[in-house]
Design a protein around this motif. Structure first.
Motif, PDB file in Angstrom:
ATOM      1  N   TYR A   1       0.811  -1.213   0.000  1.00 55.73           N
ATOM      2  CA  TYR A   1       0.000   0.000   0.000  1.00 55.73           C
ATOM      3  C   TYR A   1       0.845   1.264   0.000  1.00 55.73           C
ATOM      4  CZ  TYR A   1      -4.301  -2.592   0.938  1.00 55.73           C
ATOM      5  OH  TYR A   1      -5.393  -3.440   0.836  1.00 55.73           O
ATOM      6  N   ASP A   2       2.098   1.159   0.394  1.00 59.71           N
ATOM      7  CA  ASP A   2       2.959   2.335   0.490  1.00 59.71           C
ATOM      8  C   ASP A   2       3.389   2.773  -0.910  1.00 59.71           C
ATOM      9  OD1 ASP A   2       4.981   4.225   0.950  1.00 59.71           O
ATOM     10  OD2 ASP A   2       5.594   3.245   2.803  1.00 59.71           O
TER      11      ASP A   2
ATOM     12  N   ASN B   1       9.693  -1.694  -0.325  1.00 59.87           N
ATOM     13  CA  ASN B   1      10.571  -2.681   0.291  1.00 59.87           C
ATOM     14  C   ASN B   1      10.378  -2.849   1.798  1.00 59.87           C
ATOM     15  OD1 ASN B   1      11.724  -3.035  -2.260  1.00 59.87           O
ATOM     16  ND2 ASN B   1      13.231  -1.430  -1.897  1.00 59.87           N
ATOM     17  N   ILE B   2       9.228  -2.436   2.323  1.00 57.95           N
ATOM     18  CA  ILE B   2       8.902  -2.661   3.726  1.00 57.95           C
ATOM     19  C   ILE B   2       8.148  -3.986   3.842  1.00 57.95           C
ATOM     20  CG2 ILE B   2       7.509  -1.873   5.672  1.00 57.95           C
ATOM     21  CD1 ILE B   2       9.844  -0.133   5.367  1.00 57.95           C
TER      22      ILE B   2
ATOM     23  N   ILE C   1      -6.746   8.397   7.563  1.00 56.45           N
ATOM     24  CA  ILE C   1      -5.524   9.204   7.661  1.00 56.45           C
ATOM     25  C   ILE C   1      -4.364   8.649   6.836  1.00 56.45           C
ATOM     26  CG2 ILE C   1      -6.173  10.050   9.941  1.00 56.45           C
ATOM     27  CD1 ILE C   1      -4.266   8.030  11.167  1.00 56.45           C
ATOM     28  N   GLY C   2      -4.560   7.494   6.208  1.00 54.39           N
ATOM     29  CA  GLY C   2      -3.518   6.932   5.356  1.00 54.39           C
ATOM     30  C   GLY C   2      -2.377   6.264   6.086  1.00 54.39           C
TER      31      GLY C   2
ATOM     32  N   SER D   1       2.987   3.341  12.131  1.00 59.64           N
ATOM     33  CA  SER D   1       3.510   4.705  12.172  1.00 59.64           C
ATOM     34  C   SER D   1       3.823   5.139  13.592  1.00 59.64           C
ATOM     35  CB  SER D   1       2.518   5.685  11.530  1.00 59.64           C
ATOM     36  OG  SER D   1       1.300   5.699  12.248  1.00 59.64           O
ATOM     37  N   VAL D   2       3.168   4.521  14.583  1.00 63.13           N
ATOM     38  CA  VAL D   2       3.453   4.819  15.990  1.00 63.13           C
ATOM     39  C   VAL D   2       4.044   3.615  16.716  1.00 63.13           C
ATOM     40  CG1 VAL D   2       1.670   6.583  16.122  1.00 63.13           C
ATOM     41  CG2 VAL D   2       1.078   4.230  16.687  1.00 63.13           C
TER      42      VAL D   2
END
Length: 446
Positions: free
Chosen positions: A29-30, A35-36, A84-85, A104-105
């Motif tokens: 999705y990024d 490469n994650i 929020i993506g 993200s967190v």
């Protein structure tokens, strides 16, 4: 025909605790980073990035250890927060609880409870990132909505199923399990469409919920959240037990065709179910009894075998093959650490651009090819032998995944090792880097 991609071993990591890793998934999705990827096993979740331009190609960017000592994660899947993506990672396994991690967190923000036994696989809907399918040892597949944290539908029936895959259109669900059957479920009946639509369009942020504490809003077990009634689907539109004779641990859509593999056979079967995949249901069905009574006289069970992709040393449960994002590469591991790689252009029945058209049109088209039940392709339709990626790995490879651009392949193993392969058209296969750059010492994750 273009040459198939070639891959060389680029990196290996191994954990000292010898945790068995069962699941791996790239974040497709990024839009900025192909490469994650995430790896799960035991109580551990590892999120890493691959970059061949750096001195050390692999970097662990985040780790998560579950508080429950009884947890053993078997599967993971990526999605994105539609509001929020933010990247979301769903993980599940032995405790039957699905954890939703906001990467993200770096913390688990939600939990989905409802299954009564181990969860073997999870898959997000291809068009709705808030919809998640989970398959459990409790003999059911559940459809969840992350917005409401509620179950939307339960697909069950006799013997139930533990391995789901969603059609590219999002209109059909294929499942397999320990009953040696492959089943297809429709998501197109009015009652299911209504349940999905209602869950997507619902607004959990009511004036009452705004008064709840953040902890209560995040908990799927909050007594203040009134649970909606889930739709129960008892019967599939297709079911067969004649294709495989053992536990079926992996099934994947390939257009309107299916690939499946069972524990007793070192082969992946490509086949066409004899069922009309109609995306629009014109009937006035208002009950959840889809497909009628589960008897041979009432249920579609015929199929046509297109071809079989053979490999070796794979006769145990829970070895899952993987597809590249563009469906041009197929890979599986085996019990002795080898990876088998096929270019799907070498597979008969491949129609150039077929998958791309399916993605663009979201239409289901009937195949014009008619064969008798169980008839294999003619000998003139030669299947090329797979490319075999070999390394020092001697352990069972549980799952393989491709990066979105197919530049990388990552495999995870029983011995706690993670093997990373990079495409390299200009060189032959060779083992190059281990650990932090030393040819002797693997990278150790504390």
């Amino acid at each position: 025909m273009s040459e198939p991609k070639k891959y060389c071993l680029e990196h290996t990591i191994m954990e000292t605790a010898k945790t068995s890793y069962y699941g791996v998934s790239f974040n497709r999705y990024d839009p900025h980073d192909n490469n994650i990827f995430a790896v799960v096993g035991g109580r551990n979740v590892i999120i890493a990035r691959l970059d061949s331009d750096k001195p050390v190609a692999l970097k662990v960017v985040q780790t998560y250890v579950d508080d429950d000592e009884g947890e053993n994660f078997y599967c993971c899947a990526w999605s994105v927060d539609p509001n929020i993506g933010a990247p979301l990672l769903a993980v599940a396994g032995a405790t039957s609880i699905i954890k939703i991690i906001n990467t993200s967190v770096g913390s688990a923000m939600k939990a989905l409870t409802g299954h009564g036994n181990e969860i073997n696989e999870i898959k997000f809907h291809p068009r709705e990132p808030s919809l998640l399918f989970s398959a459990s040892k409790d003999l059911s597949i559940r459809l969840w909505n992350l917005k409401t944290m509620q179950t939307v539908a339960i697909f069950g029936g006799e013997c139930g199923h533990r391995e789901p895959d969603v059609h590219l259109t999002g209109d059909f669900l294929a499942s397999s399990g320990m009953d040696c059957a492959v089943k297809i479920w429709t998501l197109c009946t009015p009652v299911i469409k209504h349940a999905i639509g209602s869950s997507i369009n619902s607004n959990p942020s009511s004036s009452h919920s705004q008064q709840l504490s953040q902890r209560e809003q995040q908990s799927c077990c909050s007594p203040h959240v009134a649970p909606s009634r889930a739709v129960t689907v008892h019967y599939p539109i297709f079911s067969t037990t004649e294709l495989h004779n053992n536990f079926i641990d992996c099934v994947r859509w390939y257009g309107d065709l299916l690939l499946s593999r069972c524990a007793a056979d070192a082969k992946i079967v490509l086949w066409k179910p004899d069922v009309e995949l109609v995306a629009f249901d014109k009937s006035n069905i208002t009950t959840v009894v889809v497909g009628g009574p589960a008897t041979p006289s009432k249920q579609q069970a015929n199929f046509d075998i297109i071809c079989e992709l053979e490999f070796t040393h794979s006769d145990i449960w829970f070895i899952r093959f993987g597809f590249s994002y563009d469906f041009r590469m197929l890979a599986t591991g085996n019990q002795v650490g080898k990876i088998y790689l096929w270019d799907t252009k070498d597979i008969p029945y491949y129609i150039d651009g077929y998958i791309e058209k399916k993605k663009a049109e979201y239409l289901v088209k009937k195949s014009s090819v008619k064969r008798k039940r169980g008839t294999r392709v003619s000998k003139s339709a030669v299947i090329k032998k797979p490319i075999i990626l070999e390394s020092d790995c001697k352990s069972t490879i549980r799952q393989i995944d491709f990066s979105k651009n197919s530049q990388w392949i990552v495999s995870v193993c029983d011995d706690g090792s993670i093997w990373c392969w990079k495409s390299n058209i200009d060189t032959t296969f060779q083992e190059s880097i281990k650990g932090s750059g030393s040819s002797d010492d693997p990278l150790i994750i504390d």
